[in-house]
Scaffold this motif. Structure first.
Motif, PDB file in Angstrom:
ATOM      1  N   VAL A   1       0.964  -1.328  -0.036  1.00 55.57           N
ATOM      2  CA  VAL A   1       0.114   0.015   0.027  1.00 55.57           C
ATOM      3  C   VAL A   1       0.786   1.364  -0.056  1.00 55.57           C
ATOM      4  N   SER A   2       2.217   1.347   0.736  1.00 52.82           N
ATOM      5  CA  SER A   2       2.737   2.577   0.459  1.00 52.82           C
ATOM      6  C   SER A   2       3.606   2.684  -0.886  1.00 52.82           C
ATOM      7  N   GLN A   3       3.901   1.468  -1.301  1.00 54.99           N
ATOM      8  CA  GLN A   3       4.472   1.736  -2.561  1.00 54.99           C
ATOM      9  C   GLN A   3       3.282   2.153  -3.667  1.00 54.99           C
TER      10      GLN A   3
ATOM     11  N   ASP B   1      -0.649   4.715  -9.988  1.00 59.00           N
ATOM     12  CA  ASP B   1      -1.726   5.566 -10.208  1.00 59.00           C
ATOM     13  C   ASP B   1      -2.966   5.034  -9.441  1.00 59.00           C
ATOM     14  N   GLN B   2      -4.155   5.844  -9.679  1.00 59.97           N
ATOM     15  CA  GLN B   2      -5.256   5.470  -8.830  1.00 59.97           C
ATOM     16  C   GLN B   2      -5.805   4.060  -8.831  1.00 59.97           C
ATOM     17  N   ALA B   3      -5.494   3.321  -9.699  1.00 63.10           N
ATOM     18  CA  ALA B   3      -5.790   1.883 -10.117  1.00 63.10           C
ATOM     19  C   ALA B   3      -4.913   0.983  -9.041  1.00 63.10           C
ATOM     20  N   ASP B   4      -3.621   1.315  -9.006  1.00 61.33           N
ATOM     21  CA  ASP B   4      -2.765   0.757  -8.210  1.00 61.33           C
ATOM     22  C   ASP B   4      -2.900   1.061  -6.769  1.00 61.33           C
ATOM     23  N   GLN B   5      -3.295   2.224  -6.609  1.00 58.91           N
ATOM     24  CA  GLN B   5      -3.633   2.483  -5.163  1.00 58.91           C
ATOM     25  C   GLN B   5      -4.783   1.951  -4.759  1.00 58.91           C
ATOM     26  N   ARG B   6      -5.945   1.869  -5.328  1.00 61.00           N
ATOM     27  CA  ARG B   6      -7.039   1.020  -4.943  1.00 61.00           C
ATOM     28  C   ARG B   6      -6.520  -0.393  -4.611  1.00 61.00           C
TER      29      ARG B   6
ATOM     30  N   GLY C   1      -3.688  -1.488  -3.761  1.00 58.55           N
ATOM     31  CA  GLY C   1      -2.969  -1.668  -2.358  1.00 58.55           C
ATOM     32  C   GLY C   1      -3.821  -1.768  -1.558  1.00 58.55           C
ATOM     33  N   VAL C   2      -5.042  -0.622  -1.357  1.00 59.68           N
ATOM     34  CA  VAL C   2      -5.768  -0.567  -0.347  1.00 59.68           C
ATOM     35  C   VAL C   2      -6.660  -2.045  -0.247  1.00 59.68           C
ATOM     36  N   VAL C   3      -7.012  -2.558  -1.266  1.00 56.48           N
ATOM     37  CA  VAL C   3      -7.841  -3.784  -1.174  1.00 56.48           C
ATOM     38  C   VAL C   3      -6.728  -4.887  -0.430  1.00 56.48           C
ATOM     39  N   VAL C   4      -5.522  -4.885  -1.012  1.00 57.44           N
ATOM     40  CA  VAL C   4      -4.583  -5.734  -0.208  1.00 57.44           C
ATOM     41  C   VAL C   4      -4.457  -5.583   1.228  1.00 57.44           C
ATOM     42  N   TYR C   5      -4.400  -4.192   1.608  1.00 60.95           N
ATOM     43  CA  TYR C   5      -4.169  -3.944   2.971  1.00 60.95           C
ATOM     44  C   TYR C   5      -5.340  -4.377   3.630  1.00 60.95           C
ATOM     45  N   GLY C   6      -6.518  -4.003   3.217  1.00 62.36           N
ATOM     46  CA  GLY C   6      -8.064  -4.429   3.907  1.00 62.36           C
ATOM     47  C   GLY C   6      -8.119  -5.676   4.030  1.00 62.36           C
ATOM     48  N   LEU C   7      -7.892  -6.577   2.989  1.00 66.02           N
ATOM     49  CA  LEU C   7      -7.980  -8.001   3.167  1.00 66.02           C
ATOM     50  C   LEU C   7      -7.324  -8.816   4.131  1.00 66.02           C
ATOM     51  N   VAL C   8      -5.950  -8.253   4.090  1.00 64.94           N
ATOM     52  CA  VAL C   8      -5.139  -8.681   5.300  1.00 64.94           C
ATOM     53  C   VAL C   8      -5.758  -8.347   6.615  1.00 64.94           C
ATOM     54  N   GLY C   9      -6.438  -7.063   6.852  1.00 69.71           N
ATOM     55  CA  GLY C   9      -6.928  -6.720   8.195  1.00 69.71           C
ATOM     56  C   GLY C   9      -8.093  -7.729   8.374  1.00 69.71           C
ATOM     57  N   VAL C  10      -8.829  -8.082   7.442  1.00 73.08           N
ATOM     58  CA  VAL C  10      -9.902  -8.826   7.554  1.00 73.08           C
ATOM     59  C   VAL C  10      -9.316 -10.125   8.067  1.00 73.08           C
ATOM     60  N   LEU C  11      -8.350 -10.632   7.566  1.00 77.67           N
ATOM     61  CA  LEU C  11      -7.799 -11.944   7.818  1.00 77.67           C
ATOM     62  C   LEU C  11      -7.446 -11.881   9.270  1.00 77.67           C
ATOM     63  N   VAL C  12      -6.822 -10.931   9.610  1.00 70.13           N
ATOM     64  CA  VAL C  12      -6.146 -10.683  11.045  1.00 70.13           C
ATOM     65  C   VAL C  12      -7.499 -10.689  11.920  1.00 70.13           C
ATOM     66  N   SER C  13      -8.645  -9.955  11.645  1.00 72.53           N
ATOM     67  CA  SER C  13      -9.694  -9.973  12.348  1.00 72.53           C
ATOM     68  C   SER C  13     -10.285 -11.141  12.397  1.00 72.53           C
ATOM     69  N   VAL C  14     -10.498 -12.004  11.611  1.00 72.80           N
ATOM     70  CA  VAL C  14     -11.083 -13.243  11.461  1.00 72.80           C
ATOM     71  C   VAL C  14     -10.484 -14.279  12.313  1.00 72.80           C
ATOM     72  N   SER C  15      -8.913 -14.102  12.400  1.00 71.79           N
ATOM     73  CA  SER C  15      -8.083 -15.167  13.212  1.00 71.79           C
ATOM     74  C   SER C  15      -8.387 -14.482  14.931  1.00 71.79           C
TER      75      SER C  15
ATOM     76  N   LEU D   1     -14.358  -1.359   0.587  1.00 66.49           N
ATOM     77  CA  LEU D   1     -15.294  -0.895  -0.186  1.00 66.49           C
ATOM     78  C   LEU D   1     -15.235   0.840  -0.576  1.00 66.49           C
ATOM     79  N   VAL D   2     -15.075   1.531   0.608  1.00 61.92           N
ATOM     80  CA  VAL D   2     -14.912   2.751   0.673  1.00 61.92           C
ATOM     81  C   VAL D   2     -13.739   3.097  -0.327  1.00 61.92           C
ATOM     82  N   GLY D   3     -12.489   2.699  -0.181  1.00 64.12           N
ATOM     83  CA  GLY D   3     -11.372   2.828  -0.972  1.00 64.12           C
ATOM     84  C   GLY D   3     -11.522   2.576  -2.359  1.00 64.12           C
ATOM     85  N   PHE D   4     -12.264   1.447  -2.635  1.00 63.43           N
ATOM     86  CA  PHE D   4     -12.463   1.097  -4.098  1.00 63.43           C
ATOM     87  C   PHE D   4     -13.302   1.877  -4.812  1.00 63.43           C
TER      88      PHE D   4
END
Length: 227
Positions: A116-118, A124-129, A131-145, A188-191
């Motif tokens: 997400v930082s890179q 561009d905006q597509a890459d930023q979205r 990156g946000v999805v990747v970070y968010g999915l990891v956050g979801v996985l952490v929360s599920v665990s 959802l918001v980031g995308f």
């Protein structure tokens, strides 16, 4: 405390930790320490010409923001982990696997932070979205665990110190569910709107967990000591 010592530990919540639980905590502490160390590796000094260093450092703000957000998230995860296992009196293979799941998901944070930082810095905006999805999915996985760990402890009160209130881990389970919904909302918001809005949510979630790192039950008890 080393694995070879025979004395027990007493956590801030009061219960006595048996040797197997103490070893689990020691191993987990080491993993959390490694994860935090890996986070800082993404902070690299920029390679620029003379007189351009200050500007280049300022332009790296996404890397700083991602580092602070993930550092606080991992630090609060460590606090939550100690708060949970300081209330555990017995351990077992199932609990150990739930704990390993928490460590597995948390260990993905340095990768997600780098992505997400890179993306915010160079993409561009597509890459930023993305990156946000990747970070968010990891956050979801952490929360599920965490949700799985808290659910297991809420269902197996026989593993806990007798002084632990029955409502403690169900309340913690609800706290993990809030994180799950929060990271899903950030994706959802980031995308759909903008990556910066998702970054704000990513920063607010660790702040929420930091304020409640002793547990929602303990927070309510401090506000209403007679209950």
């Amino acid at each position: 405390m080393g694995a070879g010592t025979s004395s027990d530990e007493t956590g801030p919540a009061g219960p006595t930790l048996r040797r197997e639980t103490s070893r689990l905590l020691s191993f987990s502490d080491g993993v959390f320490a490694i994860i935090i160390t890996l986070l800082v590796l993404d902070l690299q000094p920029p390679r620029v010409g003379r007189g351009q260093l200050l500007r280049a450092l300022v332009e790296q703000w996404p890397a700083y923001l991602a580092y602070v957000t993930s550092y606080v998230y991992v630090a609060v995860g460590w606090l939550n982990h100690r708060a949970a296992f300081n209330r555990v009196e017995k351990s077992g293979k199932a609990l150990q696997w739930y704990n390993l799941a928490v460590l597995f998901s948390t260990a993905l944070l340095p990768f997600a932070t780098s992505v997400v930082s890179q993306a915010m810095r160079d993409g561009d905006q597509a890459d930023q979205r993305t990156g946000v999805v990747v970070y968010g999915l990891v956050g979801v996985l952490v929360s599920v665990s965490w949700l799985g760990l808290y659910h297991y402890l809420a269902r197996h009160h026989d593993l806990l110190d007798p002084t632990v209130p029955l409502r403690f881990f169900p309340a913690e389970r609800a706290r993990a569910a809030i994180g799950l919904l929060g990271y899903a909302l950030a994706i959802l918001v980031g995308f759909l709107t903008g990556p910066l809005f998702a970054l704000v949510i990513f920063l607010l979630l660790p702040a929420f967990y930091s304020l409640t790192s002793s547990g929602l039950y303990e927070l309510r008890r401090l506000r209403h000591p007679r209950r």
